[in-house]
Design a protein around this motif. Structure first.
Motif, PDB file in Angstrom:
ATOM      1  N   GLU A   1       3.854 -21.308  17.910  1.00 53.90           N
ATOM      2  CA  GLU A   1       2.951 -21.347  19.069  1.00 53.90           C
ATOM      3  C   GLU A   1       3.421 -22.425  20.042  1.00 53.90           C
ATOM      4  O   GLU A   1       3.783 -23.521  19.636  1.00 53.90           O
TER       5      GLU A   1
ATOM      6  N   GLN B   1       3.220 -20.546  11.752  1.00 53.88           N
ATOM      7  CA  GLN B   1       2.541 -20.071  12.970  1.00 53.88           C
ATOM      8  C   GLN B   1       2.422 -21.206  13.986  1.00 53.88           C
ATOM      9  O   GLN B   1       2.679 -21.019  15.176  1.00 53.88           O
TER      10      GLN B   1
ATOM     11  N   LYS C   1      -3.895 -12.624  18.327  1.00 50.21           N
ATOM     12  CA  LYS C   1      -2.578 -13.222  18.556  1.00 50.21           C
ATOM     13  C   LYS C   1      -1.513 -12.291  17.984  1.00 50.21           C
ATOM     14  O   LYS C   1      -1.677 -11.748  16.884  1.00 50.21           O
TER      15      LYS C   1
END
Ligand SMILES: [Fe+2]
Length: 348
Positions: A220, A216, A263
């Motif tokens: 990002e 993750q 998210k």
């Protein structure tokens, strides 16, 4: 011989089957193509999400008469006992919030398809300015409608995908190439097969949550290019309109929902082409992994099954979807989408 779609230069699809248009339940929404119709480039606009103002308890949407049933824990709720057409501003704000939370809402037994184009457009416009699609069939005088249409002679879906594909499943998030892609999207069926023609939906929030914290973190901050070029070229090849020059837009790979703060992965096989700053093989590796991850996620997907009167509302920012073309091509299917645009995607 009837003209092929590629030869089409006129205003409507050629209609080689006598009386077919008259067999439509809603001929008003027969797809309209005018190759001379042109739109200017889209201008940026300020967007405040309708869900921001909603009462989290949703007293106007979820009244004592309303029944809800979750289809899966992560995505999808079926709703009966409320008419979208009767909701005021507060109710529509609550609808935006509920769609963001549940990703997809299936409203049953709606009068929505019978309330007329002005009211349909006015309701959808509550959520943002409605996109006028650059290539798809619309309705004469109402370019806000995106018409999804298939009859025995017109099978654009299969042509678009290519006829030599093993699977017709094609995950995408609608018009993600726009600088301000859509949010609370409305889709209603006018004619449908008795069985089949469902829409598959998945939660991009849950798709993101399944990844390891390390992965993750790597995603990002990355940005990817979403492209309208293939869609425009496809329309041009078959003699259809290109009402606006196709755009390519960079969006964050992981975006944050402006209301829920969740998210979500923001890549889709339909429009996402490459990761900015990566070499081709690196970009392909990551994108193909993500497309594969999304496609395999049967435990964060649902099937939206239609019945007469169903209106499906979904939040395009946190979902992807695919048609299922699992019915014979002798069957007619006719549906309409209204696609309000929202904020410039917020990076996670
Ligand atoms: Fe779509």
């Amino acid at each position: 011989m009837a003209p092929s779609v590629a030869e089409l230069k006129g205003e409507e699809l050629p209609n080689p089957i006598a009386g077919l248009k008259s067999k439509l339940s809603y001929p008003f929404y027969y797809p309209y193509f005018d190759v001379n119709e042109k739109f200017p480039p889209t201008q940026l606009f300020e967007h405040i999400d309708a869900g921001v103002n909603a009462d989290p308890a949703k007293p106007n949407l979820l009244t004592p008469n309303t029944t809800t049933r979750n289809i899966s824990p992560y995505i999808g709720t079926e709703i009966t006992g409320v008419q979208i057409s009767q909701l005021g501003k507060e109710g529509l704000d609550e609808l935006a919030l509920f769609a963001a939370e549940r990703k997809v809402l299936l409203f049953r037994d709606q009068d929505f398809k019978d309330i007329g184009p002005e009211r349909q457009i006015a309701i959808a416009r509550h959520f943002g300015p409605i996109q006028r699609h650059p290539t798809s069939g619309n309705v004469k005088g109402y370019p806000e409608f995106h018409v999804v249409y298939r009859d025995p002679e017109h099978d654009e879906f299969r042509e678009y995908r290519g006829r030599d594909q093993v699977s017709g499943v094609s995950w995408h998030s609608d018009i993600s190439y726009e600088k301000q892609p859509p949010s609370t999207t409305f889709f209603f069926i006018l004619d449908q097969p008795g069985v089949g023609g469902d829409t598959l939906f998945l939660s991009q929030v849950e798709a993101y949550r399944r990844l390891s914290p390390e992965f993750q973190k790597r995603l990002e901050g990355l940005r990817a290019v979403h492209s309208a070029v293939y869609q425009a070229e496809f329309s041009e090849r078959r003699g259809g309109p290109v009402r606006r020059e196709p755009v390519e837009t960079e969006h964050p790979l992981v975006r944050k929902h402006p209301v829920t703060g969740e998210k979500a992965l923001y890549v889709n096989q339909g429009f996402t082409r490459r990761i900015v700053g990566f070499k081709k093989e690196e970009s392909d590796l990551i994108l193909n992994f993500l497309f594969d991850h999304i496609a395999k996620g049967a435990d964060f997907q649902i099937r939206a099954v239609y019945a007469p009167g169903t209106v499906v509302v979904w939040d395009n920012r946190v979902t992807a979807h695919s048609a299922t073309v699992d019915f014979e091509n002798t069957i007619l299917r006719h549906a309409v989408r209204l696609t309000p645009q929202a904020e410039v995607p917020i990076p996670a």
